[in-house]
Structures are given as structure tokens and as C-alpha cells.
Design a protein around this motif. Sequence first.
Motif, short mmCIF file in Angstrom:
data_model
loop_
_atom_site.label_atom_id
_atom_site.label_comp_id
_atom_site.label_asym_id
_atom_site.label_seq_id
_atom_site.Cartn_x
_atom_site.Cartn_y
_atom_site.Cartn_z
N ASN A 11 39.39 40.61 48.17
CA ASN A 11 39.67 39.18 48.08
C ASN A 11 40.73 38.88 49.14
OD1 ASN A 11 40.48 36.62 47.39
ND2 ASN A 11 41.33 37.19 45.38
N LYS A 13 41.87 36.10 50.15
CA LYS A 13 42.71 34.93 49.85
C LYS A 13 42.89 34.06 51.09
CE LYS A 13 44.75 37.50 46.06
NZ LYS A 13 45.92 37.79 45.21
N HIS A 96 39.86 32.96 39.44
CA HIS A 96 41.00 33.82 39.76
C HIS A 96 42.26 33.22 39.14
CE1 HIS A 96 44.13 35.84 42.03
NE2 HIS A 96 43.24 36.77 42.29
N GLU A 168 42.07 41.18 35.48
CA GLU A 168 43.24 41.17 36.36
C GLU A 168 44.45 40.69 35.57
OE1 GLU A 168 42.07 40.89 40.76
OE2 GLU A 168 42.08 38.86 40.00
N ALA A 172 50.18 42.03 37.14
CA ALA A 172 49.92 43.13 38.07
C ALA A 172 49.46 42.65 39.44
CB ALA A 172 48.87 44.07 37.48
N ILE A 173 49.22 41.34 39.58
CA ILE A 173 48.65 40.81 40.82
C ILE A 173 49.75 40.58 41.85
CG2 ILE A 173 47.42 38.88 41.89
CD1 ILE A 173 45.90 38.53 39.28
N GLY A 174 49.64 41.30 42.95
CA GLY A 174 50.58 41.10 44.06
C GLY A 174 52.01 41.53 43.75
N GLY A 212 44.64 44.14 40.47
CA GLY A 212 46.08 44.01 40.28
C GLY A 212 46.78 45.23 40.84
N SER A 213 47.26 45.09 42.11
CA SER A 213 48.01 46.15 42.77
C SER A 213 47.25 47.48 42.85
CB SER A 213 49.38 46.34 42.11
OG SER A 213 50.15 45.16 42.24
N GLY A 234 43.36 42.69 46.44
CA GLY A 234 43.99 41.63 47.22
C GLY A 234 44.71 42.20 48.43
N GLY A 235 46.02 42.41 48.30
CA GLY A 235 46.85 42.85 49.43
C GLY A 235 46.30 44.05 50.19
#
Length: 251
Positions: A11, A13, A96, A168, A172-174, A212-213, A234-235
Amino acid sequence: MSTRTPLVAGNWKLNGSRESVASLAKAIADGMAGKSCEVLVCPTFVHLADVQSVLAGSSVLLGAQNCSVEQEGAYTGEVSSPMIKAFGAQYVIVGHSERRAMYAETSDLVAQKAQAVQQAGMQPIVCVGETLEQREAGQLQAVLDEQLDAVVNLLGIGSMAQCVIAYEPVWAIGTGRSASSEQAQEVHAMIRQKLAVLDAGVAQQVRILYGGSVKPDNAQELFMQPDIDGGLIGGAALKAESFLGICAAAV
Ligand code: PGA
């Protein structure tokens, strides 16, 4: 043994330029050549065309991060699921936590988006998950019920087989603080069990991703869990090396 094919979805973003996104897609496509894992990247709408052409001929799939519930008409700024499908996309992320929190998306709206995605011939990736406050207040099951019931009631349990769920936890996200593999497995099993009450066969087919991470160094332990069928990243999806490291952990 599960027969579910693992899926690792990036993702992206609100990140990247036309140039950087194209080179990231190219590096991922090259890195996945000859590999069996199902891999998906989800750029912004305006980058779909560029990424589609870079991915042509590769095994890497294309998806979007959101869509309108509407098909067409006077809805300024919206993008419909048939429009997304026309770029060769096969998946759309809906619900999301960033959209639920920052754009006030309700579970009913998320369910309608999931339905619009299916009607266009794609699979929704429906995101669910609790905040830290909700977890600490013992509301985990209630939050998941509210988020999932809206989707299951609108789509019908039979259509859930053509739907991916992403658990998610918002905390834990980002944050760099992933759920432990035990915590994640516990919730994934809860979700599958909830679906199994309605249809055991569908529950066995539905892929449930953890998000999540996720990083290359925790992916393998997470993906080894019996009810974790891959990840929504994500990241760590913004660098080919780390994303490919996570994909390698899924096979
Ligand atoms: P993260 O994001 O991997 O940066 O924690 C996951 C997501 O938001 O889908």
C-alpha cells in the motif's frame, strides 16, 4: 494444510512521483521474476497507468487504495471501480483505518465500496482493526463484529470467498510496533471462526492478511501462523529491497 495462496500487498499510500513509482514497480517486477508468491502493488489513482505499463508481462498485480461507491455521475473528485478496473487492477483496498479515521468512512460505506469493487469484477481488500484504546477497553471482538458484519451482511457470506480481509491493528500501523505473531494469529483465528459459523468452506478460503509494521525481519514469523495468509505492507513497501524481503518470507 491450508490451500490458500499467500498474498503480499504493498500500500504505497500518498507517496512517490511518476518517476520514483515507476522505478519502484520495475524493481519489484524484476525481483519477483520466477517467484511464485502472489504480489500486489497499490499506487495512487494517478499513478495507475504508469505502473500498469511497467508491470506488463510481470507476475506482479495492480490494485488501488480506495474507490467510490458510485459508478458514474455528478460526484466531483471520485473515482469509480469500473474506471480502476480499466487499468488492469484486480484488487482495491477499502476501509483502511486512515480512511475510517481521517475521512469518516463508516463500516456501511466500506461495505458498499467492497460491493462496488466486486461488481466491477475485482476483489476488495477490506481492512479491519481496533485502536489501542478499544483493545485496552476489551472491545476488540465488538469492533471486529461491527466492521465485518456490515460487509458480510451486504455481500452475503458466499461472496466473501472473493474478498480479502486485512487485519490491521491501528496501534501497529506506521508505529514500528507490530502485533506479535501470537496476538495477530489470535485475531485472525477469531475472524475465520466468525465466518465459519456462517459457512465453514468460505471461512477456509478467505485470505486474511496481517498489516501493521511488517518488516523483512518479522514477516516470516507472522506469515508462518496458520491463519495469516500474507501481509498488507505500508512503509516497508516503499523500498524494493524491503518489500521483496517480505515477499520472500511468504513463500
Ligand atoms: P505500515 O502500514 O506497514 O507502514 O505499518 C500498513 C498499512 O497501513 O497498511
